[in-house]
Scaffold this motif. Sequence first.
Motif, PDB file in Angstrom:
ATOM      1  N   ILE A 136       0.717  -1.160  -0.020  1.00 58.82           N
ATOM      2  CA  ILE A 136       0.053   0.092  -0.012  1.00 58.82           C
ATOM      3  C   ILE A 136       0.922   1.274   0.051  1.00 58.82           C
ATOM      4  CG2 ILE A 136      -1.635   1.386   1.408  1.00 58.82           C
ATOM      5  CD1 ILE A 136      -2.875  -1.333   2.383  1.00 58.82           C
ATOM      6  N   THR A 137       0.579   2.100  -1.016  1.00 54.56           N
ATOM      7  CA  THR A 137       1.263   3.476  -0.877  1.00 54.56           C
ATOM      8  C   THR A 137       1.354   4.076   0.265  1.00 54.56           C
ATOM      9  OG1 THR A 137       1.098   3.584  -3.380  1.00 54.56           O
ATOM     10  CG2 THR A 137       1.790   5.823  -2.261  1.00 54.56           C
ATOM     11  N   PRO A 138       2.569   4.357   1.075  1.00 53.82           N
ATOM     12  CA  PRO A 138       2.201   5.264   2.245  1.00 53.82           C
ATOM     13  C   PRO A 138       1.409   6.388   2.039  1.00 53.82           C
ATOM     14  CG  PRO A 138       4.661   4.577   1.931  1.00 53.82           C
ATOM     15  CD  PRO A 138       3.712   4.309   0.677  1.00 53.82           C
ATOM     16  N   ASP A 139       0.633   6.981   2.983  1.00 53.78           N
ATOM     17  CA  ASP A 139      -0.013   8.229   3.080  1.00 53.78           C
ATOM     18  C   ASP A 139       0.978   9.353   3.247  1.00 53.78           C
ATOM     19  OD1 ASP A 139      -1.807  10.421   3.220  1.00 53.78           O
ATOM     20  OD2 ASP A 139      -3.065   9.334   4.893  1.00 53.78           O
ATOM     21  N   THR A 140       1.191  10.206   2.280  1.00 55.52           N
ATOM     22  CA  THR A 140       2.109  11.254   2.545  1.00 55.52           C
ATOM     23  C   THR A 140       1.522  12.411   3.359  1.00 55.52           C
ATOM     24  OG1 THR A 140       1.034  12.344   0.553  1.00 55.52           O
ATOM     25  CG2 THR A 140       2.893  10.978  -0.011  1.00 55.52           C
ATOM     26  N   HIS A 141       0.369  12.379   3.610  1.00 59.99           N
ATOM     27  CA  HIS A 141      -0.233  13.333   4.700  1.00 59.99           C
ATOM     28  C   HIS A 141      -0.614  12.640   6.046  1.00 59.99           C
ATOM     29  CE1 HIS A 141      -0.312  15.603   0.669  1.00 59.99           C
ATOM     30  NE2 HIS A 141      -0.428  16.366   1.161  1.00 59.99           N
ATOM     31  N   GLN A 142      -0.274  11.598   6.324  1.00 56.64           N
ATOM     32  CA  GLN A 142      -0.416  10.973   7.832  1.00 56.64           C
ATOM     33  C   GLN A 142       0.351  11.582   8.838  1.00 56.64           C
ATOM     34  OE1 GLN A 142       0.497   6.730   7.350  1.00 56.64           O
ATOM     35  NE2 GLN A 142       0.092   6.235   9.605  1.00 56.64           N
ATOM     36  N   PRO A 143      -0.415  12.011   9.807  1.00 60.42           N
ATOM     37  CA  PRO A 143       0.293  12.689  10.835  1.00 60.42           C
ATOM     38  C   PRO A 143       1.475  11.870  11.340  1.00 60.42           C
ATOM     39  CG  PRO A 143      -2.167  12.391  11.236  1.00 60.42           C
ATOM     40  CD  PRO A 143      -1.840  11.692  10.089  1.00 60.42           C
ATOM     41  N   TYR A 144       2.619  12.855  11.676  1.00 56.18           N
ATOM     42  CA  TYR A 144       3.804  12.309  12.314  1.00 56.18           C
ATOM     43  C   TYR A 144       4.589  11.716  11.130  1.00 56.18           C
ATOM     44  CZ  TYR A 144       1.883  13.421  16.875  1.00 56.18           C
ATOM     45  OH  TYR A 144       1.387  13.614  18.082  1.00 56.18           O
ATOM     46  N   VAL A 145       4.266  10.695  10.438  1.00 57.81           N
ATOM     47  CA  VAL A 145       5.005   9.709   9.723  1.00 57.81           C
ATOM     48  C   VAL A 145       4.891   9.946   8.285  1.00 57.81           C
ATOM     49  CG1 VAL A 145       4.841   7.944  11.188  1.00 57.81           C
ATOM     50  CG2 VAL A 145       3.496   8.000   9.412  1.00 57.81           C
ATOM     51  N   GLY A 146       3.954  10.942   7.602  1.00 56.23           N
ATOM     52  CA  GLY A 146       3.628  11.039   6.398  1.00 56.23           C
ATOM     53  C   GLY A 146       5.077  12.061   5.787  1.00 56.23           C
ATOM     54  N   ALA A 147       5.309  11.860   4.643  1.00 56.06           N
ATOM     55  CA  ALA A 147       6.493  12.531   3.815  1.00 56.06           C
ATOM     56  C   ALA A 147       6.089  14.125   4.117  1.00 56.06           C
ATOM     57  CB  ALA A 147       6.510  11.929   2.588  1.00 56.06           C
ATOM     58  N   ALA A 148       4.679  14.596   3.769  1.00 52.60           N
ATOM     59  CA  ALA A 148       4.221  15.858   4.012  1.00 52.60           C
ATOM     60  C   ALA A 148       3.998  16.128   5.455  1.00 52.60           C
ATOM     61  CB  ALA A 148       3.200  16.263   2.987  1.00 52.60           C
ATOM     62  N   ALA A 149       4.187  15.448   6.479  1.00 52.93           N
ATOM     63  CA  ALA A 149       3.950  15.797   7.764  1.00 52.93           C
ATOM     64  C   ALA A 149       4.515  17.050   8.421  1.00 52.93           C
ATOM     65  CB  ALA A 149       4.045  14.525   8.771  1.00 52.93           C
ATOM     66  N   PHE A 150       5.742  17.183   7.828  1.00 50.84           N
ATOM     67  CA  PHE A 150       6.561  18.474   8.240  1.00 50.84           C
ATOM     68  C   PHE A 150       7.094  19.045   7.143  1.00 50.84           C
ATOM     69  CE2 PHE A 150       6.675  15.333  11.598  1.00 50.84           C
ATOM     70  CZ  PHE A 150       6.301  15.930  12.818  1.00 50.84           C
ATOM     71  N   ALA A 151       6.103  19.371   6.062  1.00 48.27           N
ATOM     72  CA  ALA A 151       6.505  19.868   4.762  1.00 48.27           C
ATOM     73  C   ALA A 151       5.937  21.511   4.894  1.00 48.27           C
ATOM     74  CB  ALA A 151       6.045  19.266   3.665  1.00 48.27           C
ATOM     75  N   HIS A 152       6.788  22.228   4.281  1.00 47.31           N
ATOM     76  CA  HIS A 152       6.445  23.498   4.345  1.00 47.31           C
ATOM     77  C   HIS A 152       6.741  24.498   2.928  1.00 47.31           C
ATOM     78  CE1 HIS A 152       5.851  23.336   8.510  1.00 47.31           C
ATOM     79  NE2 HIS A 152       6.837  22.880   8.724  1.00 47.31           N
ATOM     80  N   LYS A 153       5.792  25.057   2.373  1.00 43.53           N
ATOM     81  CA  LYS A 153       6.051  26.038   1.237  1.00 43.53           C
ATOM     82  C   LYS A 153       6.879  27.419   1.462  1.00 43.53           C
ATOM     83  CE  LYS A 153       2.403  24.042  -1.879  1.00 43.53           C
ATOM     84  NZ  LYS A 153       1.226  24.730  -2.862  1.00 43.53           N
TER      85      LYS A 153
END
Length: 529
Positions: free
Chosen positions: A284-301
Motif C-alpha cells: 500500500i502506498t504510504p499516506d504522504t499526509h499521515q500525521p507524524y510519519v507522512g512525507a508531508a507531515a512536516f513539509a512547508h512551502k
Amino acid sequence: MTFQVFDTTLRDGAQREGITYSVIDKLAVARLLDDFGVGFIEGGWPGAVPKDTEFFRRAQQELDLKHAQLVAFGATRRAGLAAADDPQVAGLREAGTPAVCLVAKSDLRHVERALRTTAAENLAMVGDTVTHLVAEGRRVFLDCEHFFDGFRFDPRYTASVVETALAAGAEIAVLCDTNGGMLPSRIAAAIGELTDLLGIPADRLGIHCQNDTGCAVANTIAAVEAGVRHVQGTANGYGERPGNADLFTVVGNLELKLGMRVLPAGCLDRMVHVAHAIAEIANITPDTHQPYVGAAAFAHKAGLHASAIKVDPLLYNHVDPPVVGNDMRILVTEMAGRASIELKSRQLGIDLADQPETLGRVTRRVKEMEAGGWSFEAADASFELLVRDELADQAVVRPFTLESYRVLVEHREDAAVVSEATVKIRVRGERVIATAEGNGPVNALDEALRSALIRHYPALRDFRLADYKVRILEDSHGTDAVTRVLVETAGADGRDWTTVGVHPNVVEASWHALVDALVYGLSRAEVKA
C-alpha cells in the motif's frame, strides 16, 4: 499499572480491503512492531485461519521479540460446550503464546440475534473461557465487542460482561467501538458511567476504536484521559471499512502531547521507518499526509512559513520531526536526509559518522533514485548494497557481469502459456549461456540466472524466492507506467531479505531486484566473487 500498547495490525488490520499477508509478511511485520516497542502483538486467529496457525508455529522458532509479547486471538467457547473441549479454544492453547485476546458479545441484541443464545449463557461463555485460559497460565484480555452501542441500549447487561470477565481473571476488559460510530465526549462519558456502576478503576479497561466517524484516534485519546491504560490500534490505521485507530498517531499523541511514556526509551524515533516499511509489506502506498510519519507531515512551502523556519524550525512544527524519525522539508528545495541515512546505515552495521563525503554521496544517490521512483523503506538489502558501493573497503564485488538477457512469452494453441528466458553472463572469466522456462517471465528469468550461476556459486541452492510484489507508481498510468518491484528472498537459515527494482519495463525492474537479491545473499554467505 504499566501502560499497555497493543497492536492488532496482523489481525484486525489485515481485514482492510486489498491486504493479504503471507506468513513471511506477518513475521516481518511482527519484527518491525517489536522494534517500535509495542507491548503486545496480536498475530491472528489460530485454529480458525490456517495461515495464522502456521504463523504462530513458525513464530515460536523464528521470532526473538525484545519488547512485545505475542497474542493469539479467538472467541469464547461455543454455547453448551465446555471451554476445555472447544476446538477453537484448543487452538488458542496450542498457539503457545503468553497472552490471549478473546472476543465476546457485549450488546444484548447481538447475543440474542447474532449469537442466538441467552444472556446468561453468554456470560457463562465469557467466565468459563477466561477461567480456563488463566488456569492454563495465559494472560487474558477480553474484547467487549459492540460495547458502546450495547452500553447505550442496556448498560447493566453490557457492564455485566465486563464484570464477569474481570472476576474470572481477565487482565483487561477492552471496550470496543466496533461500528466506529462514537464521538470523544460519548467515549469519556461511558467510561465514567461504567466505572461508577461497577466500582472499578478505569485502568482495568482498554479501548479499541474503529474509524467510521474519523474519530478513532480522538476517541482513543479521550479514553486515556478518562483513565484507560490499555490502547489498541493498527499500523497506519489499517482495518476494514475506514480502518482502526492509527497506532502511530495514538502513540505520538500520548508521548508528545500528554507526556506519557508508553514505549521503551529510544523507540519513538523508529516510527517513520516502521510505518513505511509495513506499508511496503502490505503493498500500500504510504499516506504522504499521515500525521507524524507522512512525507508531508512536516513539509512547508516557501513564504511566511519558510522565513520563520529559518529563524526557528519549531515555530511552524508542532514537534521536532526527528523525534519520530521524520524530516522537515521546504518544498522549494530538496530534503537533505543525511541523518536518516546515517542512522539507517548504522543499523546495518556501517558507520558513516566520520565519513561526511561518503555520507553526502550516498544521500545524493538515494535522493536521485527516490526521484525516479525507488524506495528503500522495505528494501534494506538493496540499500545496504548501495551504501557499500560508496565504500572502497566494503564494496560488494558483483559475482557476474551481464552481457544480455531475453524473455519470451508464448501463448500456444491449446491455451497454455509458457515463459522462456535466456541469460548471457560472464562469471569468473567464463562466458555462460543458460535458458530456463518458468510459470511467468520473472520466474523464468530467475531460473535462468540461477542456472547460469549455480556451478560457480552452489550456495544459491539455499536461496528461495519467498515473495514478489509489483506496484504501479503514482503519477504514472496505463501500460507504459513506471513499476516498482519488491523481491523477498529467504535463506536456509530462516532469515530473509528484500530488494527493490524500478523501471518502466516490469521485467527490467524485476531483473534489478533479482540481481540484488542474489548478490546480497552471496555476500551474507561470505562467498567470494
